[in-house]
Design an enzyme around this catalytic site. Structure first.
Site, PDB file in Angstrom:
ATOM      1  N   TYR B 260       0.816  -1.218   0.000  1.00 16.03           N
ATOM      2  CA  TYR B 260       0.000   0.000   0.000  1.00 16.03           C
ATOM      3  C   TYR B 260       0.851   1.269   0.000  1.00 16.03           C
ATOM      4  CZ  TYR B 260      -3.102   3.693   1.569  1.00 16.03           C
ATOM      5  OH  TYR B 260      -3.779   4.876   1.673  1.00 16.03           O
ATOM      6  N   ASP B 295      -8.275  -3.174  -1.662  1.00 15.82           N
ATOM      7  CA  ASP B 295      -9.448  -2.374  -2.046  1.00 15.82           C
ATOM      8  C   ASP B 295      -9.043  -1.099  -2.775  1.00 15.82           C
ATOM      9  OD1 ASP B 295      -8.638  -2.195   0.927  1.00 15.82           O
ATOM     10  OD2 ASP B 295      -9.394  -0.194   0.484  1.00 15.82           O
ATOM     11  N   LYS B 367     -11.451  -8.711   4.737  1.00 13.93           N
ATOM     12  CA  LYS B 367     -11.822  -7.305   4.977  1.00 13.93           C
ATOM     13  C   LYS B 367     -12.494  -6.754   3.720  1.00 13.93           C
ATOM     14  CE  LYS B 367     -11.345  -2.985   6.606  1.00 13.93           C
ATOM     15  NZ  LYS B 367     -10.048  -2.317   6.570  1.00 13.93           N
TER      16      LYS B 367
END
Lengths: 252, 528
Positions: B260, B295, B367
């Site tokens: 990330y 995501d 998640k």
């Protein structure tokens, strides 16, 4: 003569189910327990806003001493829409692909944009929203544009560093994002930025653009910028302005 | 209800993930970073700031770097300082940072310091494990609620405002509370200190803020008879230090993704990967459930076209986590409901992806993230969007569900936004509780076809990444369309090669304790 009533543009009112009914919808919470007093307090919130006939339609206690309300109210004073003039950057709105195509066709080269949060401002949310690949609210940032080389210097960049890097990169535009406006900190920093660009003799060939939650085009131009973008602006607004302004200047 | 999933392909993907991550394991063994060394100091209990608000762990590491001793690791230097000064570790660290204690490279001094560092590390780690065990007991006694766990955020910028908002959210039914960090914290190469009241778009992650929020949620949990989980963000330049603070202050989860920071915060890839390895060793030992950030790929790239990049990255994140001794039940692999709402049959494709991820990682607490990309300021439309998101969440048995806020993209959530989000989720989860037991998928239908396509494309992408190497692949922009060169980004100057006498006793102890997990999955079995 039409039987359909037309709005009076010098006296425009909110539109519920009947023209000029002035109906407005509200939701908010109050830090008090639900009950008759809470309902009255919520109604008074609307009355104090100058609304007539507040109608409470939902009151739900969402925790100890916190209540959520939905209300309707009536506005009676209209707005003179006909005489509103908002200064704004002049450009045609385009999407990312249209901008890339326009730049390719009209300028035949990549645009270079260097951006930063100048001065002591540590908040990159604005510059990231405009420049970073990810963009904001589904609007890609400038890094994503095929025809734009976007260099995001991040936060707390001294104005002189920003200008020096813009010169080094042969930038077409400098983007400054200002979030912190306490004690008019942003005014000082932005003035400095424009002064340095002028001192370096690049102000004529480099666009200076500023954005931020408390920024308007009017304020930006007063400070000597070419354009200012406030809340709700996306990368394509900045890119479309830069591309079209450069094309305009090229054809002059 | 199970979708037909090609287990051979899944096993192939896991083998490829091993090939992709193996070269980096060797890198982790040879390198450390300034924040890992600061994390080591924090594990020894070094805390606080000097008169200029510079944290003492930073001061010590800066001093060691200046005197050319950082490549031996902070542990030895601290040990020498303690033994030479006879002071406690905090005072010794402050003296060391101030240059009062001169370097001593004699073998005797180094040898004694190593012994001190090892035995003190064992003691500190034992204390930490005892603390985490007590928390696990408390959590087991109270119970953490049925899944999907409802996860909400608070983000006022002021910890004293966050606390009542978090308590209110928990009373309204939130299972997990995340305190969003202040904008820009991930790029600070230090952790701020004390209670903070001035964050923008969130509140600074500090040890003191963690403690205050933990205490508030524990008190409320005891009163309600339901445990409330607390999470924060271990990404950015201080990932290992945030992990230490979270471990010490009793957080249950951490956002902790291997990639990330590289992709979305432009942090150097070697820095973040080295940092994540040490962070995850500690998370694994402390039972901190990590959330990964795939995501985010779908907020940049198109969710339909790039769905497979999420799955590929999950295999890579899984492997990095396993290599740090983390069991599957601590891996909250991330994905999201980000398809363009104008897509015909978009709901079917969302179900396909969510169900595929659920089945490919059956033991992972997945998640699941709400729509953000196609969310506008039209709060009514967003609320409709979130309702379908909740439906897919309960239908496909997602574990951790971050609830969509109707004011997403407008401002940080109002108390009433969380209330409405929880009401929506409670309605949908209850109303459709056993829908998943009633459904049999058409093996030739759109959902099965879509899931096959995503898995096939994920394997093909992993093959490409394995061929060229992870670092090169990221340089080329395979994930989220973001290109990050190997030597670019922030923080590379904080990575260094370990000296032959380097010591990090915490890493040695954690690795020894968790070797069984890393070993066990060198050749993972196909998913049953």
């Amino acid at each position: 003569m039409s039987l359909v009533k037309q709005p009076d543009l010098t006296h425009v009112l909110p539109y519920g189910d009947t023209l000029d009914d002035g109906k407005v919808q509200f939701s908010f919470s109050l830090p008090v327990p639900a009950g008759p007093e809470a309902a009255e307090a919520a109604r008074r919130v609307l009355l104090q806003m100058g609304l007539k006939d507040p109608l409470l339609v939902a009151m739900e206690e969402m925790g100890p001493s916190t209540t959520f309300f939905v209300l309707y109210g009536t506005v009676t004073r209209g707005v003179d829409y006909a005489n509103i003039h908002v200064p704004k950057a002049e450009f045609e709105h385009l999407d990312m692909h249209e901008i890339d195509d326009l730049v390719e066709r009209e300028l035949g080269r990549e645009l270079v944009v260097v951006g930063a949060c100048p001065g002591s401002d540590a908040h990159t949310v604005g510059i990231d929203a405009i420049m970073n690949m990810k963009g904001f609210a589904g609007h890609y940032g400038l890094e994503r544009y095929r025809q734009i080389r976007a260099i995001n210097l991040g936060a707390q960049v001294p104005p002189e560093t920003l200008v020096a890097r813009a010169i080094e990169e042969g930038a077409d535009a400098v983007l400054a994002s200002v979030v912190v406006t306490q004690k008019d900190l942003h005014i000082t920093t932005l003035t400095q930025l424009v002064e340095i660009m002028e001192a370096e003799g690049v102000r004529g060939r480099m666009l200076a653009i500023v954005g931020g939650p408390r920024m308007t085009h009017e304020l930006a131009t007063e400070l000597g910028f070419d354009a200012g973008f406030g809340p709700g602006s996306f990368a394509e607004d900045v890119a479309a302005f830069v591309a079209q302004e450069l094309i305009r200047r090229q054809s002059r | 209800m199970k979708l037909p999933v090609d287990l051979g392909k899944v096993a192939q993907a896991r083998d490829l993930a091993i090939a992709i991550t193996r070269p980096l394991q060797a890198y982790f063994a040879d390198h450390s970073t300034i924040t890992i060394e600061r994390a080591v100091l924090r594990l020894y209990g070094i805390d606080g700031v000097d008169e200029d608000e510079v944290p003492w762990p930073n001061r010590v590491v800066e001093q060691l770097a200046a005197s050319g001793r950082l490549d031996r690791g902070a542990a030895i230097a601290l040990g020498q300082a303690v033994l030479a000064s006879g002071r406690d570790p905090q005072e010794a660290a402050e003296a060391l940072a101030s240059g009062i204690i001169p370097p001593d490279d004699s073998p005797e001094s180094c040898g004694e310091a190593r012994d001190w560092a090892r035995s003190m590390a064992r003691r500190k780690l034992d204390e930490l494990m005892a603390f985490r065990a007590r928390r696990r007991e408390m959590r087991a006694a109270l119970g953490a609620g049925p899944t999907p766990w409802k996860y909400v955020i608070v983000a006022t910028g002021n910890i004293h405002e966050d606390v009542p908002q978090a308590q209110l959210a928990a009373r309204q039914g939130a299972d997990v509370v995340a305190v969003i960090r202040s904008t820009g914290q991930s790029l600070l190469d230090y952790v701020p200190f004390g209670h903070t009241t001035f964050g923008t778009g969130g509140t600074y992650a500090t040890g003191a803020n963690f403690k205050l929020m933990r205490q508030a949620l524990d008190e409320l949990g005891a009163e309600m008879g339901r445990y409330v989980q607390l999470t924060n963000y271990a990404s950015g330049l201080c990932m290992p230090e945030i992990t230490v603070l979270a471990a010490q202050e009793g957080l249950d989860m951490l956002l902790n993704d291997a990639l990330y920071g590289v992709l979305f915060r432009d942090i150097n890839i070697y820095r973040t990967l080295t940092d994540q390895h040490f962070s995850r060793l500690l998370n694994a030992a402390c039972g901190i459930l990590i959330n990964t950030g795939e995501d985010n790929y779908l907020t940049t790239a198109d969710a339909f076209e790039e769905g497979h990049t999420v799955l590929s990255s999950q295999f890579i994140n899984e492997r990095f986590a396993l290599d740090a001794g983390m069991a599957e039940n601590l891996m909250g692999l991330g994905h999201a409901f980000e398809m363009n709402p104008g897509t015909e049959d978009g709901l079917l494709y969302e179900i396909a992806m969510a169900q595929l991820v659920r089945q490919v990682f059956p033991d992972s607490p997945i998640k699941w993230m709400p729509p953000t990309k196609h969310v506008t300021g039209n709060v009514f439309w967003t609320y409709a969007h979130n309702t379908l998101y909740n439906l897919v969440g309960v239908l496909t048995d997602q574990t951790i569900e971050l609830l969509g806020m109707l004011t997403e993209a407008v401002h940080t959530p109002f108390a009433s936004d969380r209330y409405l989000a929880l009401k929506n989720a409670d309605y949908v989860f209850n109303y459709a509780r056993h829908l998943q037991d009633e459904i049999t998928w058409n093996p030739d239908g759109r959902i099965a076809q879509r899931s096959r396509q995503v898995l096939d494309e994920a394997v093909a992408l992993l093959e490409e990444v394995a061929d060229e190497g992870l670092v090169k692949a990221i340089g080329r922009g395979v994930f989220a369309g973001v290109k990050r060169p190997a030597d670019g980004g922030k923080g590379l100057e904080g990575v260094f090669v370990r000296h032959s006498t380097y010591l990090n006793p915490f890493e040695d102890l954690l690795r020894a304790g968790q070797a069984a997990i890393a070993q066990r999955v060198v050749q993972p079995e196909a998913t049953p």
